[in-house]
Structures are given as C-alpha cells and as structure tokens.
Design a protein around this motif. Structure first.
Motif, PDB file in Angstrom:
ATOM      1  N   PRO A  10      10.296  -4.799  15.497  1.00 35.18           N
ATOM      2  CA  PRO A  10       9.973  -4.674  14.675  1.00 35.18           C
ATOM      3  C   PRO A  10       8.533  -2.851  14.933  1.00 35.18           C
ATOM      4  O   PRO A  10       8.137  -3.263  16.301  1.00 35.18           O
ATOM      5  CB  PRO A  10       8.549  -5.128  13.935  1.00 35.18           C
ATOM      6  N   VAL A  34       6.157  -0.608  14.547  1.00 36.79           N
ATOM      7  CA  VAL A  34       4.608  -0.643  13.498  1.00 36.79           C
ATOM      8  C   VAL A  34       4.127   1.075  13.756  1.00 36.79           C
ATOM      9  O   VAL A  34       4.854   1.731  14.835  1.00 36.79           O
ATOM     10  CB  VAL A  34       3.598  -1.471  15.084  1.00 36.79           C
ATOM     11  N   TYR A  38       8.873   4.211   4.133  1.00 34.62           N
ATOM     12  CA  TYR A  38       9.712   3.443   5.220  1.00 34.62           C
ATOM     13  C   TYR A  38      10.753   2.402   3.953  1.00 34.62           C
ATOM     14  O   TYR A  38      10.513   2.064   2.929  1.00 34.62           O
ATOM     15  CB  TYR A  38      10.122   3.120   6.375  1.00 34.62           C
ATOM     16  N   TYR A  51      11.542  -2.001   8.400  1.00 35.65           N
ATOM     17  CA  TYR A  51      10.802  -2.425   9.425  1.00 35.65           C
ATOM     18  C   TYR A  51      11.553  -2.231  11.192  1.00 35.65           C
ATOM     19  O   TYR A  51      10.766  -2.224  11.723  1.00 35.65           O
ATOM     20  CB  TYR A  51       9.528  -2.782   9.116  1.00 35.65           C
ATOM     21  N   ILE A 109      19.803  -8.837  10.217  1.00 33.50           N
ATOM     22  CA  ILE A 109      19.887  -9.611  10.849  1.00 33.50           C
ATOM     23  C   ILE A 109      21.214 -10.159  11.333  1.00 33.50           C
ATOM     24  O   ILE A 109      22.360 -10.457  10.987  1.00 33.50           O
ATOM     25  CB  ILE A 109      19.085 -10.823  10.325  1.00 33.50           C
ATOM     26  N   ASN A 120       9.069  -7.543  -1.261  1.00 40.72           N
ATOM     27  CA  ASN A 120       7.130  -7.631  -0.699  1.00 40.72           C
ATOM     28  C   ASN A 120       7.357  -7.880   0.569  1.00 40.72           C
ATOM     29  O   ASN A 120       6.220  -8.123   0.870  1.00 40.72           O
ATOM     30  CB  ASN A 120       6.325  -9.373  -1.200  1.00 40.72           C
ATOM     31  N   TYR A 121       8.010  -8.237   1.437  1.00 40.49           N
ATOM     32  CA  TYR A 121       7.891  -8.236   3.144  1.00 40.49           C
ATOM     33  C   TYR A 121       8.343  -7.531   4.596  1.00 40.49           C
ATOM     34  O   TYR A 121       8.589  -7.224   4.837  1.00 40.49           O
ATOM     35  CB  TYR A 121       9.039  -9.994   3.257  1.00 40.49           C
ATOM     36  N   GLY A 122       8.072  -5.809   3.763  1.00 34.81           N
ATOM     37  CA  GLY A 122       8.081  -4.944   4.724  1.00 34.81           C
ATOM     38  C   GLY A 122       9.913  -4.280   4.780  1.00 34.81           C
ATOM     39  O   GLY A 122       9.742  -3.363   5.367  1.00 34.81           O
ATOM     40  N   PHE A 123       9.792  -4.894   3.928  1.00 36.58           N
ATOM     41  CA  PHE A 123      12.059  -4.500   3.916  1.00 36.58           C
ATOM     42  C   PHE A 123      12.240  -4.311   2.512  1.00 36.58           C
ATOM     43  O   PHE A 123      11.821  -6.456   1.495  1.00 36.58           O
ATOM     44  CB  PHE A 123      12.050  -5.102   4.837  1.00 36.58           C
ATOM     45  N   GLN A 156       9.097   1.167   0.627  1.00 38.19           N
ATOM     46  CA  GLN A 156       7.509   0.363   1.339  1.00 38.19           C
ATOM     47  C   GLN A 156       6.989   1.432   1.871  1.00 38.19           C
ATOM     48  O   GLN A 156       7.527   2.516   2.347  1.00 38.19           O
ATOM     49  CB  GLN A 156       8.056   0.009   2.564  1.00 38.19           C
ATOM     50  N   GLY A 184      14.548 -15.193   5.943  1.00 39.81           N
ATOM     51  CA  GLY A 184      13.215 -14.161   7.111  1.00 39.81           C
ATOM     52  C   GLY A 184      11.867 -14.786   7.611  1.00 39.81           C
ATOM     53  O   GLY A 184      11.294 -14.213   7.569  1.00 39.81           O
ATOM     54  N   PRO A 215      10.593 -13.611  10.826  1.00 43.91           N
ATOM     55  CA  PRO A 215       9.419 -12.674  11.297  1.00 43.91           C
ATOM     56  C   PRO A 215       8.153 -12.812  10.942  1.00 43.91           C
ATOM     57  O   PRO A 215       7.357 -12.064  11.186  1.00 43.91           O
ATOM     58  CB  PRO A 215      10.520 -11.423  10.197  1.00 43.91           C
ATOM     59  N   LEU A 216       8.101 -13.473   9.165  1.00 42.42           N
ATOM     60  CA  LEU A 216       7.816 -14.562   9.247  1.00 42.42           C
ATOM     61  C   LEU A 216       6.610 -14.432   9.770  1.00 42.42           C
ATOM     62  O   LEU A 216       4.534 -14.584   9.431  1.00 42.42           O
ATOM     63  CB  LEU A 216       7.831 -14.887   7.784  1.00 42.42           C
ATOM     64  N   SER A 236       6.007 -12.453  13.679  1.00 47.20           N
ATOM     65  CA  SER A 236       6.946 -11.098  13.814  1.00 47.20           C
ATOM     66  C   SER A 236       5.594 -10.794  14.972  1.00 47.20           C
ATOM     67  O   SER A 236       4.638 -10.376  15.241  1.00 47.20           O
ATOM     68  CB  SER A 236       6.513 -10.254  12.732  1.00 47.20           C
ATOM     69  N   TRP A 237       6.494  -9.946  15.742  1.00 45.24           N
ATOM     70  CA  TRP A 237       6.800  -9.254  17.367  1.00 45.24           C
ATOM     71  C   TRP A 237       7.095  -8.347  17.422  1.00 45.24           C
ATOM     72  O   TRP A 237       7.948  -7.909  17.201  1.00 45.24           O
ATOM     73  CB  TRP A 237       6.058  -9.862  18.321  1.00 45.24           C
ATOM     74  N   LEU A 276       2.428  -7.049  17.269  1.00 48.77           N
ATOM     75  CA  LEU A 276       1.624  -6.684  15.821  1.00 48.77           C
ATOM     76  C   LEU A 276       1.232  -5.600  16.404  1.00 48.77           C
ATOM     77  O   LEU A 276       0.610  -4.620  16.642  1.00 48.77           O
ATOM     78  CB  LEU A 276       0.167  -7.565  16.408  1.00 48.77           C
ATOM     79  N   ARG A 329       0.571 -12.248   1.006  1.00 53.24           N
ATOM     80  CA  ARG A 329       1.935 -12.072   0.709  1.00 53.24           C
ATOM     81  C   ARG A 329       2.677 -10.702   0.092  1.00 53.24           C
ATOM     82  O   ARG A 329       4.233 -10.480   0.437  1.00 53.24           O
ATOM     83  CB  ARG A 329       2.413 -14.072   0.157  1.00 53.24           C
ATOM     84  N   GLU A 330       2.395 -10.573  -1.453  1.00 53.60           N
ATOM     85  CA  GLU A 330       2.881  -9.814  -1.651  1.00 53.60           C
ATOM     86  C   GLU A 330       2.878  -8.023  -1.391  1.00 53.60           C
ATOM     87  O   GLU A 330       3.453  -7.128  -1.734  1.00 53.60           O
ATOM     88  CB  GLU A 330       3.205 -10.102  -2.716  1.00 53.60           C
ATOM     89  N   LEU A 349       1.768  -7.337   1.618  1.00 56.54           N
ATOM     90  CA  LEU A 349       1.456  -6.302   3.249  1.00 56.54           C
ATOM     91  C   LEU A 349       2.675  -7.165   3.378  1.00 56.54           C
ATOM     92  O   LEU A 349       3.526  -8.015   3.366  1.00 56.54           O
ATOM     93  CB  LEU A 349       0.302  -7.015   3.758  1.00 56.54           C
ATOM     94  N   GLY A 350       3.198  -6.258   4.519  1.00 59.58           N
ATOM     95  CA  GLY A 350       4.079  -6.728   5.073  1.00 59.58           C
ATOM     96  C   GLY A 350       4.984  -7.787   6.296  1.00 59.58           C
ATOM     97  O   GLY A 350       4.080  -7.851   6.632  1.00 59.58           O
ATOM     98  N   ALA A 351       5.421  -8.032   7.176  1.00 58.48           N
ATOM     99  CA  ALA A 351       6.127  -9.177   7.777  1.00 58.48           C
ATOM    100  C   ALA A 351       5.004  -9.195   9.053  1.00 58.48           C
ATOM    101  O   ALA A 351       4.666 -10.170   9.492  1.00 58.48           O
ATOM    102  CB  ALA A 351       7.520  -9.591   8.219  1.00 58.48           C
TER     103      ALA A 351
END
Lengths: 476, 373
Positions: free
Chosen positions: A94, A96, A105, A108, A115, A132-135, A160, B109, B112-113, B116-117, B119, B140-141, B143-145
């Motif tokens: 990812p 950051v 974006y 990420y 994947i 909702n998960y940054g992508f 995003q 997914g 990563p949830l 994820s690294w 940080l 959950r909704e 902020l990203g992973a």
C-alpha cells in the motif's frame, strides 16, 4: 530447469540477432523454430507439456491456483527474479501518505485493484458504486458533452481521498435486469447499469452534460508478450475483413511520449505502454518525473508543492514485474467437451476476433527506464485469443467516449488467455469493460455490432453446445 | 539451405539442452499420483486447519474487543496490559492462517482490511488529531484499509516493544481503539463465516453478519471440500490440493523474500512488520507453523486428522522427512535472529541463515507438486 531455459533464451537471442542481421526475410523461420521449442517445454510436475496447453511459449506457467496470474515466467531467474520481486512488492505494498498516496486517488496500491495481478471484485457490485475501503477497483472516465474541460475535475473521477481532503465525487451504480431466452427456450438475464456521480466536492455537473465511462480493472495476464507482439502481424490482421459477418477490426493509433504508434493496452487500446507511470499518478496520486503534478493540480484541493514520490527506477521494476508475469497454461485440453467447445468457438466465428495464435516479433519491448530490453519475450508463438484490434460492439456496449482512433462503440478485443481462472484468482466472473456481464454467457450475449453474428450463432446453439463452448472458455 | 541447416542446428541444440529437464523435478523418480481420492485430506484441511484457525482468531478478537471495552470503562494500566496481551492472542491465529490466504481472505479484501502494512502513521495521527467522531461505522466506511486492522491497534497499544504507559493513551485513542477492535472483530467473524458457512452461528454472530449483509451459504470450505463436484470452482480435487500447496509455498516465499529480506536489504526499520510490539519474529514463526498445520492435518497437534503429509510420506518418505525437518529448521532459524528484528537488521549471519532455511523449505514444497503430478 530455469537455468536450462535461460540458456535456451540466450541461444535463441544470439541466433535471433544473427538471423535478423544476416537473413532479414527469415522471421517466419524463427517463429517456426520457436514452435519447435514449445514442444520441449515441461510442466512443473515434470511432464512434457501438451502443445495445446502452452498459452505463451516460454512464458507459460503451470499453475491453476490463486497465483495463476501472479507467477513469474520460468526464465525470470537470479537477478531477474530479484527484480521481479522488487516490482511485485512495489505493486502490492500500500502507498501511504508519507510515500505519496493522494490527496485524491482511486486505489491505494496497484494490487488493491489488481489482487494477484488480476481483477479485484469491483465495488460496483459489492458496494453499489464507489467503495468504502480506500479503493473502488474501477475507473470513472469523465468528459463534458460539449467537449469543454471540466473545471475542478480531471480525466478520471478520484472517488477516494486521504484524511482532510474530499473525494472528487462518488459513483453510484444501479442495475435493471431484463430476461431473454435462447432459441431453445432456455432463459437468461442481462443487467443494464445506470451510473450517476454524487457528492461532487466542487461544481456539480448535471448528468445530461456529462459522459461517463466506467472501466473495471484488466487482468494483468501476458502484458509483456502483448508489448512484444509482431506489429506487422497485427497490421495484417487489421487489413482483413469478414463482410459476411460484419467483422472488420482496426488498430488504435495514439501518440505516447511524442511518438505516433500502435496502441495496445487499455480497454480501447488507448496506451502504448503498460501505464505504470499513469497508474501511480492518476490512480494513486503518486507523482513521478513523467507526471510531476498532483492529479488535482489547479483544482480547489490542490495541495501545492511536493517532491517526486516515486522514482523511474522503481516504476521500471514494476514494469519488469508486469512483463515477466507468466501466462497460465490451459487445462483439460484433452477433455471431449473442451475440444468440442473449441470447435464451436470457431463455428460461432468468435475466433475471427479472439484470434488464437499470434507471434511476438524480433524487437524486444523496452521498459520505461529506456534501457532494459526484454529479449526473453521475442520470437514466441502465443495464444492470447485476441487480435488486439478495435471492433464496433454496437450501441449495447457503447460509452460515447472516444480514445485515439477508438470511437464510443469500439473496444479492443479482450485477450482471453487465463480468463478461465479469473474465478479462482479473484473470486468472481464479472466480464466486459464495466463488469456488467456476470458470467461467460452474459458476456457473449452482450456482444453487439461486429459481435452480433457470433451472438446469434451462440443463441441458436443447443444447451449442450453452449455448455461445451463455456467449458472451452474455462480451459483458457 | 543455410536456413535449413541453421534451423536443424538450433533444434538439435534445443533438444539436447532440454532433453534432460523433464523429469529432473520429480523427486527420486516417483511417478505422479493420478486419480487419488483426496476427500479425507481436503475435509480435514478445511475443518481442522482452516476453520479451526479462523474460529480461534474470531473468538480471540471478541475477547480483544471486550478487553478494550473494559479498558475504556476503567482505564488502568492493568486493563491496558490485558488489551496488549489479547492483541497478541488474536494476532497469533491470524499469522497461523497465512498459508491459506486464498479464497475469502483475498476475494473479499479481508487480508488488507485485517493486516494492511505499512501503516499510514502520518494519516493515522491526523485522524487522531481531528475531531471526527471515531465510531465503528466511521472506521468501516469512512477510512480506508490502511487505517484499521491489527497494525492500527498495535500502534495504539504498543511503543518500542513495550505495553504503552496508560498515561500516554488519550481518550480519543481509546475511542479509536474501541472502534477499530469492533471492526476487527467483525472482520474476523466475517472471514470465519465465509469459510464455514452460515450454520452454527450464535445469536450475536448472526446479528453481526446480518448487519454487515454478509451471505456465505454453505461456505467456501464446503466448496473446497467438494472440489471436483458441481458447484465448486475447483474442477478437480487435485486443483484444490494444488491450491493448498501453493498457499504453503507463497507464505514461505513471503516470509523469506519479503518480510525478512525486504527490511534486511533496505536496512529500513520502518518497513519491519509488527515493529511497534516487536512481535515480528513471532509472526514469522507462526507463518511457518501455518504450513505445518496445513500439511499435517490440523491446527491443534493433539487433534490432528489426515494431512497431506501422510500421503507424501507414503509415496516418498524421504521427502516427507525433509519437509518436516525443514519446517523445524526454519522456525528455529527465525528464532535465532536476535530480538527485536527491527533493531538487528545487521545480524547478517542469523538473518541470511533464516532466509536460506526458508529457501530450502520452499524447494522441498515445490517437490510436492512434482510428486503429486
């Protein structure tokens, strides 16, 4: 075995160079030799590979696991393997904020939307639009109907944003379902998407003033071999037409890095490279020498000055990774239904665009560092099941979004190699440019325009024949 | 004529060069196994390794969330310490699951949830400095992973390998901890349900799954166990077995070539995973134990069933012995790296020894592919 293959490649390269210099007219001979070479490829279990299995010559890999798209070709050994690993890590890790993510974006990491170098389930279906998960794992191309630039927005909607910034907008996707039937009476359904941008961060643009084109990620299968394709062979394909089936493909020609050339990558073959730099810039907000500005430069959320966030060297490693990825071997090639399906594939004229056999040329692709030449990809007989040409797919699939020579209704023939493993790799079977087809059958039945003849033939087949054709597709 | 001669010469060379490469990968000349009935191996793998590991993680994640709730109500050092302990207990089964990251962990997914690294410390600190209400729904909704999961929690609980001093933990950090452990718990339950199916859930689990609109039917485990039958994406049992082996090979490669080699090569301590808690080497050892559990029939050594290793032993005892030995050597070599890994990136001998042991294990596992055909 890898070392042996490396030696073959070295010899192949030397002889290839010799032949190109001494016998410029003998390229077909080289291709003939590479076919002979294919006969000597062994699978990872030590069995002699069936020629029908070999999707990509020496870049064929023998795995049907979740890593089927994410396995290096056998020739990527030693330092090449280390470079592959470097590119793989840059692709998957990812980004950051401290190494360039955002401020706006789409994904990420390359791997967030691809994947295992595949096609992450688009959030169109899991979230009804932007995720909702940054992508979001799809791209929303924007343009105004009157052709004017959209103030405060760019080529792509960035849905995003990092903390403290606002996404440019969110895409909402809704679907209506309609039932149809094959000639034998069996029913099938198609879902038609309806897209709308909501939550504009700045100017709200009326839907009637806007053209949207939604694109889900392409599988990163065989990209290096695609870049190595023999351009003369592609031009020969483009010169052919099949008026009895209303099929006539054309190449996309685009200008990339100031050079007018054939476009190959992208849903409309709108790029001449693998868009590594564009991906980091536009998809993740990571700036580079080629794209030094944030994608939101000049807009309300422009963060101002910032350093270059990824080097060309690192991106060349990603380019190397992509070009070194193997193509999974076909499976079950000797099964009767699969073989019957292949015959039916041709009977339905699918093969006129999804061309089974092509060749890579004698000129190696050059990575974006301008130095690394991918000799390993030259002189191969490959089975991409694509002509890499643009075809008019009718209003059914049109997006009114021209790119290069591609009109709104024209799309590049999707290479089918590896497509039978998408469900294993990525857990879903959404196909076509915006994923509206939920399975192979729906994908075929969406084919309009130049694909209409094939659609009609498939529609008229018996249930058993349709099933056999699908089994053939699963074997790819 | 020249062309013909050259072509013949090339073909001769190729035939000569490649003639020996066919069976070399097949250990000890064994012929591949065709048409073996893997039903029992697949069933025990799914039930006794995968679902058992995820069930343990799910149970521990519930306890982690409860520990954080207790800490929120009564923010003492003892209660904070309990959260830190419980983080480790939840982390361990996750690391022991990394030999089977395929399937729902990837498709949905969840990898990563949960994990994820690196940080995004900078962004995380901005979130903490902001005034947005830090609820589970927002995490959950909104902020990203990269701003949730194990490492976010680790960052909030640990510092320099130690449990944080309770005085350092702000009320807003406690709010974030509460929200993010709730989301982690939900993700752990989701992953378990996606493998084991919707039956057998308690009322609370059922409620959470309904709230999250998760549908799992009979579960991915059922599909995996029924490889080769209608409804399974695995066309043959052997495809599922190949996936099992590939999962083991992948995590061996990941630990050796990425988790260890990445920081060792770059000498960048910031790239060391689990560096806030100094849990890195425990993570890596658990990763290798996930291979052992996958091959030897279960996550609980006392309740193991039929593992693939039994078949390997039957067909090629020396290969099974080699794998068993290389698993233990890899765990030992990782354990020999001085703690904490982040502060010992110059321990060349120990680190390269661990990497070599992982390479050896990877090669042993590759031989299984050839053995099984």
């Amino acid at each position: 075995m890898r070392k042996i293959i490396e030696r073959i490649l070295t010899i192949n390269r030397l002889i290839l160079g010799f032949v190109v210099i001494i016998f410029p007219a003998s390229l077909s001979f080289i291709q003939g030799c590479s076919e002979a070479k294919d006969d000597d490829i062994y699978t990872s279990t030590g069995k002699l590979a069936d020629p029908a299995e070999l999707s990509a010559g020496l870049s064929t890999v023998f795995t049907a696991s979740n890593k089927a798209f994410d396995t290096p070709a056998d020739w990527a050994t030693g330092d090449l393997y280390q470079r592959f690993l470097s590119g793989d890590k840059l692709y998957d890790d990812p980004r950051v904020t401290s190494n360039g993510l955002g401020p706006v974006y789409v994904g990420y990491a390359c791997g967030s939307c691809h994947i295992n170098a595949g096609r992450t389930l688009p959030t169109l279906f899991s979230s009804g639009g932007s995720g909702n998960y940054g992508f979001s794992s799809f791209l929303t191309f924007l343009r105004s109907k009157n052709g004017q630039e959209l103030r405060n927005y760019g080529r792509v909607l960035h849905d995003q944003a990092v903390y403290g910034y606002r996404p440019e907008g969110k895409l909402r996707a809704e679907y209506t379902e309609q039932e149809f039937q094959f000639d034998d009476g069996e029913k099938y359904a198609l879902i038609t998407p309806h897209y709308q941008v909501t939550n504009w961060y700045a100017d709200s643009i009326k839907p009637e003033d806007l053209i949207l084109s939604i694109r889900i990620p392409l599988r990163h299968v065989g990209l290096g071999l695609m870049m190595a394709l023999d351009r003369n062979e592609l031009q020969q394909l483009a010169s052919k037409s099949y008026p009895e089936y209303n099929i006539s493909g054309k190449l996309n020609w685009i200008t990339e890095r100031g050079i007018y050339q054939i476009g190959l990558s992208g849903h409309k073959a709108e790029h001449a490279d693998l868009t590594v730099e564009l991906g980091f810039s536009s998809d993740m907000g990571v700036t580079s020498d080629r794209y030094p500005d944030e994608v939101c430069k000049g807009q309300e959320q422009d963060p101002g000055q910032h350093p270059i966030e990824i080097s060309t060297k690192d991106m060349a490693d990603v380019d190397f990774y992509l070009q070194s990825l193997g193509v999974p071997a076909r499976r079950n090639v000797n099964r009767a239904d699969v073989q019957k399906g292949e015959i039916l594939f041709s009977r339905a004229k699918c093969n006129l665009c999804h061309v089974s056999t092509l060749h890579t040329g004698s000129n190696p692709p050059v990575l974006i560092d301008g130095k690394t030449k991918m000799w390993q990809l030259t002189g191969q007989t490959i089975h991409p099941y694509s002509d890499f040409l643009l075809h008019d797919m009718g209003n059914e699939l049109g997006d009114a979004y021209p790119q290069g020579k591609a009109t709104g209704n024209e799309w590049r023939t999707t290479p089918l190699w590896g497509i039978g493993l998408q469900e294993t790799v990525n857990g879903h079977t959404h196909f076509l440019h915006d994923g509206r087809a939920r399975n192979f059958t729906e994908a075929i039945m969406w084919h309009g325009g130049e694909g209409d003849a094939s659609r009609k033939i498939f529609k008229s087949m018996s249930q058993e024949e349709r099933a056999a054709l699908l089994e053939f597709l699963k074997s790819l | 004529m020249k062309q013909k001669l050259l072509c013949s010469a090339l073909l001769c060379s190729l035939i000569f060069i490649t003639a020996g490469c066919g069976k070399n990968d097949s250990p000890d000349g064994d012929s591949p196994i065709d048409d073996y009935d893997y039903t029992e191996i697949l069933a025990d793998y799914v039930d006794k390794t995968v679902i058992s590991t995820y069930a343990e993680m799910k149970d521990q994640s519930v306890l982690l969330n409860e520990a954080v709730e207790t800490f929120k109500e009564n923010p003492t050092q003892a209660n904070l310490n309990a959260c830190c302990d419980q983080w480790g207990k939840t982390r361990s089964p996750w690391e022991k699951s990394e030999a089977f990251l395929f399937g729902p962990a990837e498709y949905k997914g969840l990898d990563p949830l949960l994990d994820s690294w690196p940080l995004d410390e900078s962004q995380l600190n901005q979130v903490l400095a902001g005034n947005q209400a830090l609820t589970a729904v927002y995490v959950r909704e909104g902020l990203g992973a990269v701003l949730r999961g194990f490492h976010t929690i680790e960052y909030l609980l640990f510092k320099n390998g130690q449990y944080k001093n309770v005085a350092e933990v702000t009320p807003r950090q406690i709010d974030y901890l509460t929200a993010v452990t709730t989301v982690l718990r939900d993700d752990c339950i989701t992953l378990w349900v996606l493998w084991q199916g919707e039956s057998g859930l308690n009322a609370r689990e059922k409620e959470i799954i309904e709230e999250l609109e998760i549908t799992a039917g009979k579960g991915f485990g059922y599909e995996f166990k029924n490889a080769g039958n209608a409804g399974s994406r695995y066309a043959a049992q052997k495809d599922a077995i190949d996936q099992l082996i590939q999962g083991c090979i992948d995590i061996t490669d990941e630990v050796g070539n990425s988790k260890i080699a990445g920081p060792y090569t770059s000498k960048n301590v910031l790239t060391v995973e689990s560096q806030y808690s100094w849990n890195s080497l425990s993570d890596f050892k658990d990763n290798i134990r996930s291979i052992e559990n996958s091959l030897y029939g279960g996550s609980d050594p006392a309740k193991r069933g039929t593992g693939l290793a039994l078949l390997i032993k039957e067909k090629n005892p020396s290969l099974e012995a080699e794998i068993a030995q290389n698993i233990q050597l890899a765990i030992a070599a990782i354990g020999d790296i001085p703690e904490p890994f982040r502060n010992n990136l110059n321990a060349d001998v120990k680190i390269t020894s661990a990497m070599a042991s992982l390479t050896a294990l990877g090669k042993s596992l590759e031989k299984v592919k050839a053995l099984l055909g």
